[in-house]
Design a protein around this motif. Structure first.
Motif, PDB file in Angstrom:
ATOM      1  N   GLY A 137       0.785  -1.223   0.000  1.00 45.81           N
ATOM      2  CA  GLY A 137       0.000   0.000   0.000  1.00 45.81           C
ATOM      3  C   GLY A 137       0.816   1.273   0.000  1.00 45.81           C
ATOM      4  O   GLY A 137       0.242   2.372   0.006  1.00 45.81           O
ATOM      5  N   SER A 138       2.147   1.133   0.001  1.00 44.69           N
ATOM      6  CA  SER A 138       2.987   2.336   0.067  1.00 44.69           C
ATOM      7  C   SER A 138       4.138   2.306  -0.925  1.00 44.69           C
ATOM      8  O   SER A 138       5.208   2.832  -0.657  1.00 44.69           O
ATOM      9  N   GLY A 139       3.925   1.642  -2.039  1.00 39.21           N
ATOM     10  CA  GLY A 139       4.907   1.720  -3.120  1.00 39.21           C
ATOM     11  C   GLY A 139       5.998   0.685  -3.115  1.00 39.21           C
ATOM     12  O   GLY A 139       6.962   0.801  -3.867  1.00 39.21           O
ATOM     13  N   GLY A 140       5.886  -0.340  -2.251  1.00 40.15           N
ATOM     14  CA  GLY A 140       6.881  -1.405  -2.242  1.00 40.15           C
ATOM     15  C   GLY A 140       7.874  -1.277  -1.112  1.00 40.15           C
ATOM     16  O   GLY A 140       7.718  -0.470  -0.195  1.00 40.15           O
ATOM     17  N   GLY A 141       8.908  -2.103  -1.158  1.00 38.52           N
ATOM     18  CA  GLY A 141       9.910  -2.104  -0.100  1.00 38.52           C
ATOM     19  C   GLY A 141      10.856  -3.269  -0.258  1.00 38.52           C
ATOM     20  O   GLY A 141      10.903  -3.913  -1.317  1.00 38.52           O
ATOM     21  N   THR A 142      11.612  -3.533   0.799  1.00 36.96           N
ATOM     22  CA  THR A 142      12.586  -4.629   0.764  1.00 36.96           C
ATOM     23  C   THR A 142      12.462  -5.484   2.016  1.00 36.96           C
ATOM     24  O   THR A 142      12.157  -4.984   3.102  1.00 36.96           O
ATOM     25  N   VAL A 143      12.716  -6.763   1.829  1.00 40.80           N
ATOM     26  CA  VAL A 143      12.790  -7.708   2.940  1.00 40.80           C
ATOM     27  C   VAL A 143      14.113  -8.442   2.827  1.00 40.80           C
ATOM     28  O   VAL A 143      14.467  -8.937   1.742  1.00 40.80           O
ATOM     29  N   THR A 144      14.848  -8.489   3.921  1.00 36.98           N
ATOM     30  CA  THR A 144      16.128  -9.205   3.946  1.00 36.98           C
ATOM     31  C   THR A 144      16.109 -10.195   5.099  1.00 36.98           C
ATOM     32  O   THR A 144      15.878  -9.812   6.244  1.00 36.98           O
ATOM     33  N   HIS A 145      16.328 -11.460   4.780  1.00 35.95           N
ATOM     34  CA  HIS A 145      16.434 -12.495   5.811  1.00 35.95           C
ATOM     35  C   HIS A 145      17.903 -12.722   6.139  1.00 35.95           C
ATOM     36  O   HIS A 145      18.747 -12.780   5.223  1.00 35.95           O
ATOM     37  N   ILE A 146      18.211 -12.886   7.416  1.00 34.95           N
ATOM     38  CA  ILE A 146      19.563 -13.295   7.792  1.00 34.95           C
ATOM     39  C   ILE A 146      19.600 -14.812   7.833  1.00 34.95           C
ATOM     40  O   ILE A 146      18.967 -15.445   8.692  1.00 34.95           O
ATOM     41  N   ALA A 147      20.306 -15.389   6.887  1.00 31.21           N
ATOM     42  CA  ALA A 147      20.453 -16.842   6.805  1.00 31.21           C
ATOM     43  C   ALA A 147      21.785 -17.217   7.453  1.00 31.21           C
ATOM     44  O   ALA A 147      22.087 -16.765   8.553  1.00 31.21           O
ATOM     45  N   SER A 148      22.607 -18.013   6.794  1.00 35.03           N
ATOM     46  CA  SER A 148      23.895 -18.433   7.355  1.00 35.03           C
ATOM     47  C   SER A 148      24.668 -19.205   6.306  1.00 35.03           C
ATOM     48  O   SER A 148      24.066 -19.832   5.424  1.00 35.03           O
ATOM     49  N   VAL A 149      25.992 -19.203   6.424  1.00 40.43           N
ATOM     50  CA  VAL A 149      26.788 -20.079   5.568  1.00 40.43           C
ATOM     51  C   VAL A 149      26.463 -21.540   5.847  1.00 40.43           C
ATOM     52  O   VAL A 149      26.706 -22.407   5.014  1.00 40.43           O
ATOM     53  N   GLU A 150      25.867 -21.805   7.014  1.00 41.06           N
ATOM     54  CA  GLU A 150      25.480 -23.180   7.338  1.00 41.06           C
ATOM     55  C   GLU A 150      24.250 -23.632   6.560  1.00 41.06           C
ATOM     56  O   GLU A 150      23.843 -24.784   6.659  1.00 41.06           O
ATOM     57  N   ALA A 151      23.669 -22.746   5.783  1.00 37.40           N
ATOM     58  CA  ALA A 151      22.604 -23.155   4.879  1.00 37.40           C
ATOM     59  C   ALA A 151      23.139 -24.088   3.800  1.00 37.40           C
ATOM     60  O   ALA A 151      22.399 -24.908   3.244  1.00 37.40           O
ATOM     61  N   THR A 152      24.423 -23.962   3.486  1.00 37.88           N
ATOM     62  CA  THR A 152      25.049 -24.806   2.460  1.00 37.88           C
ATOM     63  C   THR A 152      26.234 -25.608   2.982  1.00 37.88           C
ATOM     64  O   THR A 152      26.711 -26.509   2.302  1.00 37.88           O
ATOM     65  N   TYR A 161      19.240 -26.197  12.963  1.00 38.58           N
ATOM     66  CA  TYR A 161      19.602 -24.831  12.580  1.00 38.58           C
ATOM     67  C   TYR A 161      19.917 -24.754  11.089  1.00 38.58           C
ATOM     68  O   TYR A 161      19.415 -23.872  10.377  1.00 38.58           O
ATOM     69  N   CYS A 162      20.760 -25.679  10.596  1.00 40.92           N
ATOM     70  CA  CYS A 162      21.144 -25.664   9.182  1.00 40.92           C
ATOM     71  C   CYS A 162      19.920 -25.824   8.283  1.00 40.92           C
ATOM     72  O   CYS A 162      19.785 -25.118   7.274  1.00 40.92           O
ATOM     73  N   ALA A 163      19.038 -26.752   8.649  1.00 40.21           N
ATOM     74  CA  ALA A 163      17.836 -26.976   7.839  1.00 40.21           C
ATOM     75  C   ALA A 163      16.960 -25.729   7.812  1.00 40.21           C
ATOM     76  O   ALA A 163      16.413 -25.362   6.761  1.00 40.21           O
ATOM     77  N   SER A 164      16.839 -25.069   8.957  1.00 41.52           N
ATOM     78  CA  SER A 164      16.003 -23.865   9.002  1.00 41.52           C
ATOM     79  C   SER A 164      16.593 -22.753   8.143  1.00 41.52           C
ATOM     80  O   SER A 164      15.861 -22.017   7.468  1.00 41.52           O
ATOM     81  N   LYS A 165      17.910 -22.619   8.141  1.00 42.36           N
ATOM     82  CA  LYS A 165      18.531 -21.547   7.364  1.00 42.36           C
ATOM     83  C   LYS A 165      18.500 -21.839   5.858  1.00 42.36           C
ATOM     84  O   LYS A 165      18.375 -20.925   5.037  1.00 42.36           O
ATOM     85  N   THR A 166      18.606 -23.115   5.487  1.00 43.48           N
ATOM     86  CA  THR A 166      18.442 -23.473   4.077  1.00 43.48           C
ATOM     87  C   THR A 166      17.041 -23.105   3.610  1.00 43.48           C
ATOM     88  O   THR A 166      16.846 -22.560   2.513  1.00 43.48           O
ATOM     89  N   ALA A 167      16.056 -23.394   4.451  1.00 45.48           N
ATOM     90  CA  ALA A 167      14.674 -23.062   4.112  1.00 45.48           C
ATOM     91  C   ALA A 167      14.462 -21.553   4.026  1.00 45.48           C
ATOM     92  O   ALA A 167      13.673 -21.081   3.201  1.00 45.48           O
TER      93      ALA A 167
END
Length: 257
Positions: A137-152, A161-167
């Motif tokens: 409703g206000s022209g858009g924006g940005t979303v940034t998630h903090i993941a981890s190198v443990e995602a890979t 933890y690793c599974a959650s960050k991969t997701a």
């Protein structure tokens, strides 16, 4: 501290888990670049107030908001409270809050698994969904998630933890695909080992191994992650979405054989 350039002037941001560590670094860098910052915490109220005080001391706006992000309704209420504080606007969300317990897979209960997934992943889903309702409703924006190198790169005792960050990484890609037409960009930042008070004393062998492995020759600093988040929330990244920005001093570039 990097030069301040006002990259986020006029923005209203919500940073979850901003009472300390990486979250503090993100919140401070957003404020330094001109954003008004809603500083979220669950229990670390004094630390969050300290962050907000440091932001206000620079002349920027800040507010402390409490919520248990394991609760879906609390996630949504948090986002809408931040937007009300921002005058009906929310231009940037950084999903930083998370937990990292250590436990072997053998003997891990479903409840222990869910405790990590609900905090690290389900909160990202709920906060993002609520933020998009505001941003549309206000022209858009940005979303940034903090993941981890443990995602890979999995680590022992961190399976949940690793599974959650991969997701989390894949959620950002999916959200980027679906929310792009609304002017909303969604990315992840995957930190490596970020320094904190007492880390070298608590885990000296791990810190030394990381330093040896990192081409940059050091651990990360909270403001390193903050810089990456500022970039992704700024106009400089206007054509970047669905991307995982690894910030690890080059450790991921090393061969594993």
């Amino acid at each position: 501290m990097p030069p301040v350039s006002g990259l986020l002037a006029g923005q209203v941001a919500l940073v979850t888990g901003a009472g300390g560590g990486i979250g503090r670094g993100i919140a401070l860098r957003f404020a330094e670049e001109g954003a008004a910052v809603a500083v979220h915490c669950r229990t670390s109220v004094d630390a969050a107030r300290d962050v907000a005080g440091r932001i206000r001391a620079t002349g920027a706006r800040a507010v402390v908001l409490r919520a248990d992000l394991a609760d879906e309704d609390a996630c949504r209420n948090l986002v809408h409270e931040a937007a009300r504080w921002g005058g009906g606007r929310l231009t940037a969300l950084v999903n930083n809050a998370g937990v990292q317990p250590q436990q072997e897979l053998a003997g891990m209960t479903a409840a222990a698994w869910r405790a990590v997934v609900d905090t690290n992943l389900s909160s990202v889903f709920a906060c993002t969904q609520a933020a998009v309702e505001v941003m549309r409703g206000s022209g858009g924006g940005t979303v940034t998630h903090i993941a981890s190198v443990e995602a890979t790169h999995p680590a022992p005792l961190h399976a949940h933890y690793c599974a959650s960050k991969t997701a989390v990484v894949m959620h950002a890609r999916s959200a980027a695909l679906e929310y792009g037409p609304d002017g909303i960009r969604v990315n992840t930042v995957s930190p490596g080992l970020v320094d904190r008070e007492g880390l070298a004393e608590d885990w000296p062998e791990g810190v030394e191994r990381w330093r040896r492995a990192a081409p940059a020759g050091r651990l990360g600093r909270p403001e390193d992650i903050g810089d990456a988040c500022v970039f992704l929330a700024s106009p400089l990244a206007s054509w970047i979405t669905g991307h995982d920005l690894v910030v690890d001093g080059g450790v991921s570039a090393r061969p594993t054989w």
